[in-house]
Scaffold this active site. Structure first.
Site, short mmCIF file in Angstrom:
data_model
loop_
_atom_site.label_atom_id
_atom_site.label_comp_id
_atom_site.label_asym_id
_atom_site.label_seq_id
_atom_site.Cartn_x
_atom_site.Cartn_y
_atom_site.Cartn_z
N HIS A 1 40.92 -26.08 -59.56
CA HIS A 1 42.37 -26.40 -59.46
C HIS A 1 42.69 -27.69 -59.75
CE1 HIS A 1 45.25 -26.25 -55.75
NE2 HIS A 1 45.85 -26.95 -56.71
N GLU B 1 49.51 -23.66 -48.91
CA GLU B 1 49.35 -25.04 -48.97
C GLU B 1 50.36 -25.64 -47.62
OE1 GLU B 1 50.79 -27.12 -52.34
OE2 GLU B 1 49.42 -29.08 -51.64
N ASP C 1 45.22 -33.43 -57.97
CA ASP C 1 45.98 -34.16 -58.69
C ASP C 1 45.32 -35.52 -58.69
OD1 ASP C 1 48.62 -32.79 -59.58
OD2 ASP C 1 48.35 -32.61 -57.28
N1 ADE Z 1 51.72 -29.49 -58.67
C1 ADE Z 1 50.89 -30.49 -58.66
N2 ADE Z 1 50.32 -30.41 -57.53
C2 ADE Z 1 50.57 -29.54 -56.80
C3 ADE Z 1 50.36 -29.26 -55.29
N3 ADE Z 1 49.51 -29.74 -54.67
N4 ADE Z 1 51.11 -28.28 -54.89
C4 ADE Z 1 52.16 -27.61 -55.70
N5 ADE Z 1 52.56 -27.97 -56.82
C5 ADE Z 1 51.60 -28.93 -57.17
ZN ZN Z 2 47.55 -27.69 -56.89
#
Ligand code: ADE
Ligand code: ZN
Length: 337
Positions: free
Chosen positions: A15, A198, A277
């Site tokens: 991820h 999420e 990220d």
């Molecule tokens: N795009 C980049 N990071 C993300 C995340 N944590 N949730 C949804 N879309 C994303």
């Molecule tokens: Zn993500």
């Protein structure tokens, strides 16, 4: 202090948004090369902006900073920089997300994106000892029509793409909106994953499984609110690609010490930990292993389980001999005291 050696156990990263690996230094270097003015005085000023209230406040900066990515060479450099960092953190296999719509909408051709990333990925094994797969994500806050057009535009490059995913602003954009494009992707032989649970409700997780036919859930954090769903995920061995540092930075959990990961593992869920990220959230995947060890008390055998799960959940069905080699490396890994 020496980093905990468990951080570098051999692992797969499942991820990881390649655009989320854009470090401030590279952002400024690319901005200078491409003649783009960033609305930040310097890298420090940019870093100071990394204080997020929720997913959307992060996405606003994330999409804004992508303005510096313009050419095939830019995408190749971005991916190679990530692979260099990942290799230093024990990553042996990486399944990498990218967001084509966020580039095409700025006038960058999908070919420049995919061939640029592909150029770095082609050299990854030789340079970094990392095998790779590419997963093309659809932006769920864009239309279903736009997702279909993106899949169509990607057809000349499908030899480089293993699967499709679904990301961006979750709440209000349920998985079912993308039924048609996921059906088309399945017909093309692509694997399917989706972000769900999420910020969105547990029902989005079930919907991603039932309607989109996904094989893995990205995040899946909120499954813990629905015991029947947990039972299903355990029974069907559906992998969850959790991102604990992301959850703290985007305020899905207050503190890393509060993260439900230990309870999720104890419940029998097939959990993996990942960086999401990393340029924005304070660490790459080895740093994440280190952080969950420190904050959640996960010891060597729990970390080994996470590393093992990462390979079990990876899309290595086309190379089972490699998966077996990686799994053997995990079992042979010796933690120092
Ligand atoms: N795009 C980049 N990071 C993300 C995340 N944590 N949730 C949804 N879309 C994303
Ligand atoms: Zn993500």
């Amino acid at each position: 202090m020496r980093a905990y050696d468990g951080a570098v156990i051999p692992k797969a990263e499942l991820h990881l948004h390649i655009e989320g690996t854009l470090e401030p230094e590279l952002a400024f270097a690319l901005a200078a090369r491409n003649g783009i003015e960033l609305p930040f005085a310097d890298t420090e000023a940019l870093r100071r902006a990394y204080l997020f209230e929720d997913l959307q406040s992060f996405l606003d900066l994330y999409y804004g900073l992508m303005a510096v990515l313009r050419t095939e060479a830019d995408f190749a450099e971005l991916a190679d920089a990530y692979l260099t960092r990942a290799a230093a953190q024990g990553v042996r296999h990486a399944e990498i997300f990218f967001d084509p719509q966020a580039h095409v909408s700025r006038g960058v051709g999908i070919g420049a994106v995919i061939e640029g990333l592909g150029r770095a990925l082609d050299l990854s094994e030789q340079r970094h000892g990392i095998s790779t797969r590419l997963i093309m994500c659809f932006l769920r806050d864009e239309s279903a029509e736009s997702a279909l057009q993106t899949l169509e535009a990607a057809k000349p490059y499908l030899h480089r793409i293993t699967g499709v995913g679904l990301d961006s602003a979750e709440v209000g954009h349920p998985p079912a909106k993308f039924r048609e494009v996921y059906e088309a992707a399945a017909e093309l032989g692509l694997r399917r994953v989706a972000h769900a649970g999420e910020e969105g409700p547990p029902a989005y997780i079930s919907e991603a499984l039932d309607v989109l036919g996904v094989e893995r859930i990205d995040h899946g954090l909120r499954c813990m609110e629905d015991p029947e769903l947990v039972e299903r995920l355990v029974r069907d061995r559906i992998p969850l690609t959790l991102c604990p540092l992301s959850n703290v930075r985007l305020r899905a959990v207050d503190l890393l010490e509060d993260h439900p990961l230990p309870g999720m593992m104890a419940a029998g869920l097939l959990c993996t930990v990942n960086s999401d990220d990393p340029a924005y959230f304070g660490g790459y995947v080895g740093d994440t292993f280190h952080a969950v060890h420190e904050a959640l008390g996960l010891g060597p055998e729990r970390l080994r389980e996470l590393a093992r799960n990462s390979f079990l959940a990876s899309f290595l069905e086309d190379d089972e001999a490699r998966r077996a080699r990686y799994l053997a490396e995990v079992e042979a890994y010796e933690f120092e005291d």
